[in-house]
Design a protein around this motif. Structure first.
Motif, PDB file in Angstrom:
ATOM      1  N   GLY A 137       0.808  -1.266  -0.014  1.00  0.00           N
ATOM      2  CA  GLY A 137       0.149  -0.062   0.083  1.00  0.00           C
ATOM      3  C   GLY A 137       0.853   1.104  -0.122  1.00  0.00           C
ATOM      4  N   GLN A 138       1.944   1.046   0.548  1.00  0.00           N
ATOM      5  CA  GLN A 138       2.918   2.410   0.639  1.00  0.00           C
ATOM      6  C   GLN A 138       3.615   2.578  -0.866  1.00  0.00           C
ATOM      7  OE1 GLN A 138       5.880   1.336   3.688  1.00  0.00           O
ATOM      8  NE2 GLN A 138       4.505   1.645   5.247  1.00  0.00           N
ATOM      9  N   ILE A 139       3.513   1.661  -1.942  1.00  0.00           N
ATOM     10  CA  ILE A 139       4.028   1.651  -3.027  1.00  0.00           C
ATOM     11  C   ILE A 139       3.010   2.358  -3.980  1.00  0.00           C
ATOM     12  CG2 ILE A 139       4.811   0.666  -4.907  1.00  0.00           C
ATOM     13  CD1 ILE A 139       6.129  -1.598  -3.126  1.00  0.00           C
ATOM     14  N   ASN A 140       1.508   1.778  -3.862  1.00  0.00           N
ATOM     15  CA  ASN A 140       0.573   1.986  -4.594  1.00  0.00           C
ATOM     16  C   ASN A 140      -0.745   2.072  -4.054  1.00  0.00           C
ATOM     17  OD1 ASN A 140      -1.549   2.422  -6.622  1.00  0.00           O
ATOM     18  ND2 ASN A 140       0.211   1.851  -8.236  1.00  0.00           N
ATOM     19  N   GLY A 141      -1.054   3.132  -3.362  1.00  0.00           N
ATOM     20  CA  GLY A 141      -2.481   3.008  -2.547  1.00  0.00           C
ATOM     21  C   GLY A 141      -3.636   2.729  -3.367  1.00  0.00           C
ATOM     22  N   GLU A 142      -3.776   3.196  -4.588  1.00  0.00           N
ATOM     23  CA  GLU A 142      -5.146   2.811  -5.217  1.00  0.00           C
ATOM     24  C   GLU A 142      -5.251   1.289  -5.567  1.00  0.00           C
ATOM     25  OE1 GLU A 142      -5.088   5.266  -8.837  1.00  0.00           O
ATOM     26  OE2 GLU A 142      -5.111   7.265  -7.613  1.00  0.00           O
ATOM     27  N   ILE A 143      -4.166   0.583  -6.033  1.00  0.00           N
ATOM     28  CA  ILE A 143      -4.167  -0.548  -6.529  1.00  0.00           C
ATOM     29  C   ILE A 143      -4.590  -1.708  -4.971  1.00  0.00           C
ATOM     30  CG2 ILE A 143      -2.895  -2.588  -7.140  1.00  0.00           C
ATOM     31  CD1 ILE A 143      -1.374  -0.931  -9.254  1.00  0.00           C
ATOM     32  N   ILE A 144      -3.935  -0.948  -3.997  1.00  0.00           N
ATOM     33  CA  ILE A 144      -3.993  -1.655  -2.802  1.00  0.00           C
ATOM     34  C   ILE A 144      -5.141  -1.869  -2.329  1.00  0.00           C
ATOM     35  CG2 ILE A 144      -3.564  -0.177  -0.866  1.00  0.00           C
ATOM     36  CD1 ILE A 144      -2.072  -3.828  -1.614  1.00  0.00           C
ATOM     37  N   SER A 145      -6.086  -0.737  -2.578  1.00  0.00           N
ATOM     38  CA  SER A 145      -7.551  -0.696  -2.090  1.00  0.00           C
ATOM     39  C   SER A 145      -8.404  -1.754  -2.706  1.00  0.00           C
ATOM     40  CB  SER A 145      -7.993   0.853  -2.378  1.00  0.00           C
ATOM     41  OG  SER A 145      -9.331   0.796  -2.130  1.00  0.00           O
ATOM     42  N   SER A 146      -7.884  -2.064  -3.947  1.00  0.00           N
ATOM     43  CA  SER A 146      -8.987  -3.148  -4.882  1.00  0.00           C
ATOM     44  C   SER A 146      -8.347  -4.508  -4.322  1.00  0.00           C
ATOM     45  CB  SER A 146      -8.624  -2.907  -6.417  1.00  0.00           C
ATOM     46  OG  SER A 146      -8.870  -1.676  -6.868  1.00  0.00           O
ATOM     47  N   THR A 147      -7.115  -4.505  -3.788  1.00  0.00           N
ATOM     48  CA  THR A 147      -6.649  -5.866  -3.455  1.00  0.00           C
ATOM     49  C   THR A 147      -7.120  -6.210  -1.972  1.00  0.00           C
ATOM     50  OG1 THR A 147      -4.370  -5.353  -4.670  1.00  0.00           O
ATOM     51  CG2 THR A 147      -4.376  -6.966  -2.798  1.00  0.00           C
ATOM     52  N   LYS A 148      -7.574  -5.419  -1.264  1.00  0.00           N
ATOM     53  CA  LYS A 148      -7.720  -5.622   0.060  1.00  0.00           C
ATOM     54  C   LYS A 148      -9.471  -5.982  -0.085  1.00  0.00           C
ATOM     55  CE  LYS A 148      -6.596  -1.568   2.041  1.00  0.00           C
ATOM     56  NZ  LYS A 148      -6.445  -0.336   2.898  1.00  0.00           N
ATOM     57  N   PHE A 149      -9.924  -5.051  -0.884  1.00  0.00           N
ATOM     58  CA  PHE A 149     -11.557  -5.506  -1.293  1.00  0.00           C
ATOM     59  C   PHE A 149     -11.717  -7.044  -1.738  1.00  0.00           C
ATOM     60  CE2 PHE A 149     -14.781  -5.859  -4.442  1.00  0.00           C
ATOM     61  CZ  PHE A 149     -15.875  -5.559  -3.828  1.00  0.00           C
ATOM     62  N   ALA A 150     -10.908  -7.200  -2.638  1.00  0.00           N
ATOM     63  CA  ALA A 150     -10.811  -8.782  -3.120  1.00  0.00           C
ATOM     64  C   ALA A 150     -10.520  -9.822  -2.199  1.00  0.00           C
ATOM     65  CB  ALA A 150      -9.646  -8.935  -4.402  1.00  0.00           C
ATOM     66  N   THR A 151      -9.740  -9.398  -1.166  1.00  0.00           N
ATOM     67  CA  THR A 151      -9.280 -10.463   0.017  1.00  0.00           C
ATOM     68  C   THR A 151     -10.405 -10.610   0.896  1.00  0.00           C
ATOM     69  OG1 THR A 151      -6.956  -9.396  -0.059  1.00  0.00           O
ATOM     70  CG2 THR A 151      -7.886 -10.748   1.832  1.00  0.00           C
ATOM     71  N   TYR A 152     -11.064  -9.551   0.962  1.00  0.00           N
ATOM     72  CA  TYR A 152     -12.220  -9.527   1.944  1.00  0.00           C
ATOM     73  C   TYR A 152     -13.436 -10.353   1.349  1.00  0.00           C
ATOM     74  CZ  TYR A 152     -10.442  -6.157   5.203  1.00  0.00           C
ATOM     75  OH  TYR A 152      -9.611  -5.362   6.009  1.00  0.00           O
ATOM     76  N   LEU A 153     -13.633 -10.126  -0.100  1.00  0.00           N
ATOM     77  CA  LEU A 153     -14.723 -10.784  -0.794  1.00  0.00           C
ATOM     78  C   LEU A 153     -14.286 -12.351  -0.850  1.00  0.00           C
ATOM     79  CD1 LEU A 153     -17.191 -10.683  -2.574  1.00  0.00           C
ATOM     80  CD2 LEU A 153     -15.766  -9.921  -4.614  1.00  0.00           C
ATOM     81  N   LEU A 154     -12.973 -12.755  -1.313  1.00  0.00           N
ATOM     82  CA  LEU A 154     -12.655 -14.120  -1.599  1.00  0.00           C
ATOM     83  C   LEU A 154     -12.962 -14.936  -0.246  1.00  0.00           C
ATOM     84  CD1 LEU A 154      -9.610 -13.675  -3.733  1.00  0.00           C
ATOM     85  CD2 LEU A 154     -11.952 -14.652  -4.285  1.00  0.00           C
ATOM     86  N   VAL A 155     -12.359 -14.336   0.929  1.00  0.00           N
ATOM     87  CA  VAL A 155     -12.698 -15.089   2.090  1.00  0.00           C
ATOM     88  C   VAL A 155     -14.013 -15.379   2.513  1.00  0.00           C
ATOM     89  CG1 VAL A 155     -12.631 -13.318   3.849  1.00  0.00           C
ATOM     90  CG2 VAL A 155     -11.262 -15.537   4.466  1.00  0.00           C
ATOM     91  N   GLN A 156     -15.050 -14.628   2.096  1.00  0.00           N
ATOM     92  CA  GLN A 156     -16.459 -14.730   2.478  1.00  0.00           C
ATOM     93  C   GLN A 156     -17.185 -15.393   1.366  1.00  0.00           C
ATOM     94  OE1 GLN A 156     -18.289 -11.047   4.439  1.00  0.00           O
ATOM     95  NE2 GLN A 156     -16.444 -10.042   2.984  1.00  0.00           N
ATOM     96  N   VAL A 157     -16.728 -15.799  -0.070  1.00  0.00           N
ATOM     97  CA  VAL A 157     -17.529 -16.409  -0.819  1.00  0.00           C
ATOM     98  C   VAL A 157     -17.829 -17.818  -0.494  1.00  0.00           C
ATOM     99  CG1 VAL A 157     -17.103 -17.454  -2.953  1.00  0.00           C
ATOM    100  CG2 VAL A 157     -16.585 -14.990  -2.927  1.00  0.00           C
ATOM    101  N   PRO A 158     -16.832 -18.439   0.270  1.00  0.00           N
ATOM    102  CA  PRO A 158     -17.376 -19.791   0.791  1.00  0.00           C
ATOM    103  C   PRO A 158     -18.223 -20.003   1.632  1.00  0.00           C
ATOM    104  CG  PRO A 158     -14.842 -19.815   0.523  1.00  0.00           C
ATOM    105  CD  PRO A 158     -15.539 -18.377   0.176  1.00  0.00           C
ATOM    106  N   ALA A 159     -18.434 -18.961   2.539  1.00  0.00           N
ATOM    107  CA  ALA A 159     -19.770 -18.886   3.453  1.00  0.00           C
ATOM    108  C   ALA A 159     -20.915 -18.695   2.863  1.00  0.00           C
ATOM    109  CB  ALA A 159     -19.311 -17.609   4.400  1.00  0.00           C
ATOM    110  N   VAL A 160     -20.823 -17.561   1.827  1.00  0.00           N
ATOM    111  CA  VAL A 160     -22.017 -17.516   0.986  1.00  0.00           C
ATOM    112  C   VAL A 160     -22.417 -18.627   0.152  1.00  0.00           C
ATOM    113  CG1 VAL A 160     -23.313 -16.003  -0.791  1.00  0.00           C
ATOM    114  CG2 VAL A 160     -21.573 -15.117   1.074  1.00  0.00           C
ATOM    115  N   VAL A 161     -21.550 -19.418  -0.459  1.00  0.00           N
ATOM    116  CA  VAL A 161     -21.923 -20.659  -1.166  1.00  0.00           C
ATOM    117  C   VAL A 161     -22.785 -22.017  -0.152  1.00  0.00           C
ATOM    118  CG1 VAL A 161     -21.009 -22.474  -2.428  1.00  0.00           C
ATOM    119  CG2 VAL A 161     -20.133 -20.106  -2.978  1.00  0.00           C
TER     120      VAL A 161
END
Length: 427
Positions: free
Chosen positions: A38-62
């Motif tokens: 995030g210290q290198i590229n804050g814009e990209i890391i925001s999407s990366t964090k969003f993807a991390t949270y989403l991926l970890v919750q997908v199995p629960a929803v399924v």
């Protein structure tokens, strides 16, 4: 030689997954993992964090949709809770910042479904154990970070701990939930006294010491206040259990007199704490003005009055220039972009309609859980956990997607699996 059955292996794998899910939704571990990037590229890391949270919750929803949601739940408070999420999603269409509302309302719904998965899949004891275990990795890492002087782990100016959570009010909630879950499990063990229960209590006592130490060193008044609410609710319903065990009264009497009395007491206590905060501040010689949050709340309330019915769109107000018209002085004074209150977030984002849906879901879920208080060992947990989250959410934006406290609120409102098979013992 004992060989584990495939079903047992899958169950333990699911336990492991839920621990990872809850641990990551405390947010500290995810933020720490991506900190350097995030210290290198804050814009990209925001999407990366969003993807991390989403991926970890997908199995629960399924898994939730695979197991299904009974119609009895959909016709009750769970259905209203989902309607609340849908309303916030629909607010995208009139939002003053639609792209932001779309993302935030989507994550709100996903985490709500993850909470329903937890309620549908695990008993009360399993839920307590999973929450307890899941809180510890981030807390242990925070203790290690403090002991090894990691950058940002301690605020040396005010001498409080932050750990890996980047904020003391983010470190304190996992410590508080771990502490409360350990306390509830200890209660169950003392009541039931299974084999080796004394040894397990000793282990839980060690966990309590770690969590309590981190909680106090964080110096977070928000979590301490929420714990006080939890204890009050637990004691209230424990007293009602005791009274009912000696003088039987009907379910109708519970709904018509006891439950409304409980709600009225909480409302009066909340009003009293806000009304006389200045007196408390002088008595205890400390700043109990909620760390300056009252200015933010007045700002938010003023904004809510501009769009009281439908709101500005979920989490869009603070990102909308029109929100600050005629309030430029307040904006300069606060210099922030959120309400520091889940209550204000709901009013701003969804207006009266959104707030009414959430309040209805909370009150209806409480009415539905009255019998559970008397038929489950530690049946007080659901009520106490709900009001713990609500109390904490008056001070911070915890009614939000990708956060474990929103998941805890949903799971507590929806209940637990196989409740009728729990050991019945009034205590």
């Amino acid at each position: 030689m004992l060989v584990a059955k495939p079903r047992q292996i899958l169950k333990w794998l699911e336990y492991f997954y839920v621990v990872i899910l809850l641990s990551l939704l405390t947010q500290g571990p995810v933020l720490k993992i991506w900190e350097a990037s995030g210290q290198i590229n804050g814009e990209i890391i925001s999407s990366t964090k969003f993807a991390t949270y989403l991926l970890v919750q997908v199995p629960a929803v399924v898994l939730l949709f695979h197991r299904g949601i009974p119609q009895s739940l959909l016709r009750g408070p769970v259905g209203v809770l989902l309607a609340f999420c849908i309303w916030m999603f629909l607010s995208t269409f009139w939002s003053t910042f639609s792209s932001y509302s779309l993302v935030e309302s989507f994550t709100l719904t996903v985490t709500c479904l993850a909470g329903l998965y937890l309620a549908r899949s695990f008993t009360l004891i399993e839920q307590l154990t999973l929450f307890l275990v899941a809180m510890q990795p981030g807390l242990i890492a925070s203790w290690y970070a403090v002991r090894n002087n990691w950058t940002g782990a301690v605020n040396f100016d005010e001498n409080y701990w932050i750990g890996i959570y980047f904020n003391r009010n983010s470190l304190a909630p996992p410590a508080a939930v771990g502490l409360l879950a350990a306390g509830a499990l200890t209660w169950i063990l003392i009541v039931r006294r299974p084999k080796y229960w004394g040894l397990v209590v000793l282990v839980l006592f060690d966990v309590v010491l770690l969590n309590l130490g981190l909680l106090f060193r964080s110096k977070s008044s928000t979590s301490l206040g929420a714990i006080a609410v939890f204890i009050f609710v637990w004691v209230f319903w424990t007293a009602i259990r005791w009274v009912r065990s000696r003088r039987d009264f009907s379910a109708d009497q519970l709904r018509q007199y006891v439950y409304p009395g409980f709600l009225l007491t909480l409302i009066l206590l909340t009003w009293f704490s806000f009304r006389f905060q200045e007196i408390f501040s002088r008595v205890f010689k400390s700043d109990l003005d909620f760390n300056g949050r009252t200015t933010l709340w007045r700002f938010s309330w003023s904004g809510f009055l501009d769009k009281p019915l439908f709101g500005w769109g979920w989490f869009s107000a603070w990102h909308t220039p029109n929100f600050f018209h005629d309030r430029d002085y307040w904006w300069a004074l606060t210099s922030t972009t959120w309400s520091h209150s889940g209550v204000m977030d709901v009013l701003l984002g969804g207006g009266v309609v959104g707030a009414a849906l959430l309040v209805l879901a909370i009150l209806w879920s409480g009415a539905r859980q009255l019998e559970r208080v008397f038929t489950q060992t530690a049946g007080q947990w659901a009520f106490a956990a709900i009001w713990f989250v609500i109390a904490a959410s008056t001070q911070e934006s915890f009614i939000v997607g990708n956060h474990f406290l929103w998941l805890l609120l949903v799971a507590s409102m929806a209940g637990s699996k196989n409740e009728n098979r729990e050991t019945v013992k009034l205590s």
